[in-house]
Design an enzyme around this catalytic site. Structure first.
Site, PDB file in Angstrom:
ATOM      1  N   GLY A  41       0.775  -1.241   0.000  1.00  0.00           N
ATOM      2  CA  GLY A  41       0.000   0.000   0.000  1.00  0.00           C
ATOM      3  C   GLY A  41       0.804   1.286   0.000  1.00  0.00           C
ATOM      4  N   GLU A  95       3.972   4.002   6.462  1.00  0.00           N
ATOM      5  CA  GLU A  95       2.749   3.223   6.230  1.00  0.00           C
ATOM      6  C   GLU A  95       1.775   4.040   5.376  1.00  0.00           C
ATOM      7  OE1 GLU A  95       1.185   0.630   5.859  1.00  0.00           O
ATOM      8  OE2 GLU A  95       0.425  -0.176   7.748  1.00  0.00           O
ATOM      9  N   ASP A  99      -5.498   1.936  10.595  1.00  0.00           N
ATOM     10  CA  ASP A  99      -6.918   1.741  10.854  1.00  0.00           C
ATOM     11  C   ASP A  99      -7.039   1.274  12.308  1.00  0.00           C
ATOM     12  OD1 ASP A  99      -9.620   1.329  10.435  1.00  0.00           O
ATOM     13  OD2 ASP A  99      -9.382  -0.507   9.305  1.00  0.00           O
ATOM     14  N   THR A 100      -7.112  -0.034  12.551  1.00  0.00           N
ATOM     15  CA  THR A 100      -7.172  -0.525  13.926  1.00  0.00           C
ATOM     16  C   THR A 100      -5.830  -0.341  14.648  1.00  0.00           C
ATOM     17  OG1 THR A 100      -6.467  -2.765  13.301  1.00  0.00           O
ATOM     18  CG2 THR A 100      -8.838  -2.306  13.299  1.00  0.00           C
ATOM     19  N   LEU A 104       0.482  -2.143  12.301  1.00  0.00           N
ATOM     20  CA  LEU A 104       1.613  -1.305  12.666  1.00  0.00           C
ATOM     21  C   LEU A 104       2.189  -1.694  14.017  1.00  0.00           C
ATOM     22  CD1 LEU A 104       3.017   0.834  11.182  1.00  0.00           C
ATOM     23  CD2 LEU A 104       1.478   2.525  12.156  1.00  0.00           C
ATOM     24  N   LYS A 127      -7.002   6.712  10.253  1.00  0.00           N
ATOM     25  CA  LYS A 127      -8.415   6.605  10.639  1.00  0.00           C
ATOM     26  C   LYS A 127      -8.454   6.457  12.146  1.00  0.00           C
ATOM     27  CE  LYS A 127     -10.128   3.878   6.766  1.00  0.00           C
ATOM     28  NZ  LYS A 127     -10.835   2.620   6.481  1.00  0.00           N
ATOM     29  N   ASP A 155      -5.609  -0.214  -2.363  1.00  0.00           N
ATOM     30  CA  ASP A 155      -6.431  -1.027  -3.268  1.00  0.00           C
ATOM     31  C   ASP A 155      -7.797  -1.376  -2.678  1.00  0.00           C
ATOM     32  OD1 ASP A 155      -5.481  -2.888  -1.284  1.00  0.00           O
ATOM     33  OD2 ASP A 155      -6.029  -4.507  -2.643  1.00  0.00           O
ATOM     34  N   ARG A 161      -4.926   0.763  -7.223  1.00  0.00           N
ATOM     35  CA  ARG A 161      -3.709   1.307  -6.614  1.00  0.00           C
ATOM     36  C   ARG A 161      -3.114   2.434  -7.448  1.00  0.00           C
ATOM     37  NH1 ARG A 161      -2.096  -1.945  -2.308  1.00  0.00           N
ATOM     38  NH2 ARG A 161      -2.459  -4.176  -2.524  1.00  0.00           N
TER      39      ARG A 161
HETATM   40  P1  5GP Z   1      -4.907  -2.008  10.563  1.00  0.00           P
HETATM   41  O1  5GP Z   1      -4.034  -3.157  10.969  1.00  0.00           O
HETATM   42  O2  5GP Z   1      -4.425  -0.680  11.105  1.00  0.00           O
HETATM   43  O3  5GP Z   1      -6.338  -2.263  10.921  1.00  0.00           O
HETATM   44  O4  5GP Z   1      -4.915  -1.976   9.001  1.00  0.00           O
HETATM   45  C1  5GP Z   1      -3.920  -1.397   8.272  1.00  0.00           C
HETATM   46  C2  5GP Z   1      -3.973  -1.887   6.842  1.00  0.00           C
HETATM   47  O5  5GP Z   1      -5.318  -2.105   6.428  1.00  0.00           O
HETATM   48  C3  5GP Z   1      -3.415  -0.856   5.895  1.00  0.00           C
HETATM   49  O6  5GP Z   1      -2.034  -1.015   5.705  1.00  0.00           O
HETATM   50  C4  5GP Z   1      -4.218  -1.113   4.626  1.00  0.00           C
HETATM   51  O7  5GP Z   1      -3.584  -2.126   3.879  1.00  0.00           O
HETATM   52  C5  5GP Z   1      -5.541  -1.638   5.124  1.00  0.00           C
HETATM   53  N1  5GP Z   1      -6.586  -0.604   5.179  1.00  0.00           N
HETATM   54  C6  5GP Z   1      -7.137  -0.020   6.260  1.00  0.00           C
HETATM   55  N2  5GP Z   1      -8.061   0.893   5.927  1.00  0.00           N
HETATM   56  C7  5GP Z   1      -8.091   0.896   4.566  1.00  0.00           C
HETATM   57  C8  5GP Z   1      -8.829   1.658   3.602  1.00  0.00           C
HETATM   58  O8  5GP Z   1      -9.654   2.535   3.881  1.00  0.00           O
HETATM   59  N3  5GP Z   1      -8.551   1.376   2.293  1.00  0.00           N
HETATM   60  C9  5GP Z   1      -7.649   0.440   1.901  1.00  0.00           C
HETATM   61  N4  5GP Z   1      -7.481   0.261   0.586  1.00  0.00           N
HETATM   62  N5  5GP Z   1      -6.936  -0.293   2.775  1.00  0.00           N
HETATM   63  C10 5GP Z   1      -7.153  -0.062   4.106  1.00  0.00           C
END
Ligand code: 5GP
Length: 173
Positions: A41, A95, A99-100, A104, A127, A155, A161
């Site tokens: 990403g 990065e 999100d969550t 990371l 987010k 994506d 992408r």
């Molecule tokens: P986390 O582990 O913080 O929940 O997720 C991080 C990963 O989820 C990011 O590196 C990305 O690949 C994916 N991700 C989270 N939110 C989005 C979004 O809104 N769009 C896309 N395309 N990928 C997301």
């Protein structure tokens, strides 16, 4: 499925990248910077950002995946790990979106176990409202609402992408 108008335009993105790179260049003067892009990403953000940073650096990558379509699986797979020696490095982890925070946090812990001189995190998008794991982030491009975004490296189902801007992804019936 619709990929609509830019939510963040090419111009907004470039301006933000310049601001981030200026801060990073000032903070890493005289350091031994290793910039690590998290693939897939972050591939576009990473390559734009490092070209705007004005201190010497080395680069490496991590390839990690945690997502199934637009839902998080909470499971992280590491497909490629950093090859550079990191013990004497000031590591900057780059990065695309947090999100969550689970991905990371997992990668951060792994790198910290290898004893870098320092470790900071830069994310293009945050987010914040969705955070489940509290992970310290040093440089944030844009805080965005809880929407699924695509483009600029991000994506949906391995597509979009290459959109040059960020768009909010809407599924239609
Ligand atoms: P986390 O582990 O913080 O929940 O997720 C991080 C990963 O989820 C990011 O590196 C990305 O690949 C994916 N991700 C989270 N939110 C989005 C979004 O809104 N769009 C896309 N395309 N990928 C997301």
């Amino acid at each position: 499925m619709v990929v609509g108008k830019p939510f963040l335009t090419v111009e907004q993105i470039h301006q933000k990248n310049k601001e981030l790179a200026d801060r990073i260049s000032a903070d890493y003067k005289g350091s031994n910077l290793l910039a690590v892009g998290i693939l897939k990403g972050a591939f576009i953000f990473f390559s734009d950002l490092v070209r705007l940073i004005r201190v010497p650096l080395t680069i490496d990558f991590l390839v990690a995946s945690s997502y199934m379509k637009s839902e998080t699986s909470g499971e992280i797979k590491l497909h490629y790990n950093i090859r550079e020696e990191i013990a004497d490095k000031d590591v900057l982890l780059v990065e695309d979106i947090v999100d969550t925070g689970i991905t990371l946090n997992y990668l951060r812990e792994r790198i910290l176990n290898e004893g870098p001189r320092s470790l900071k995190i830069c994310t293009f998008l945050d987010k914040k409202g969705r955070r489940e794991v509290d992970v310290p982030i040093d440089y944030v491009g844009f805080e965005i609402p809880n929407e699924f975004v695509v483009g600029y490296g991000l994506d949906y189902d391995i597509k979009y992408r290459n959109l040059p801007y960020i768009s909010i992804f809407k599924k239609t019936a």
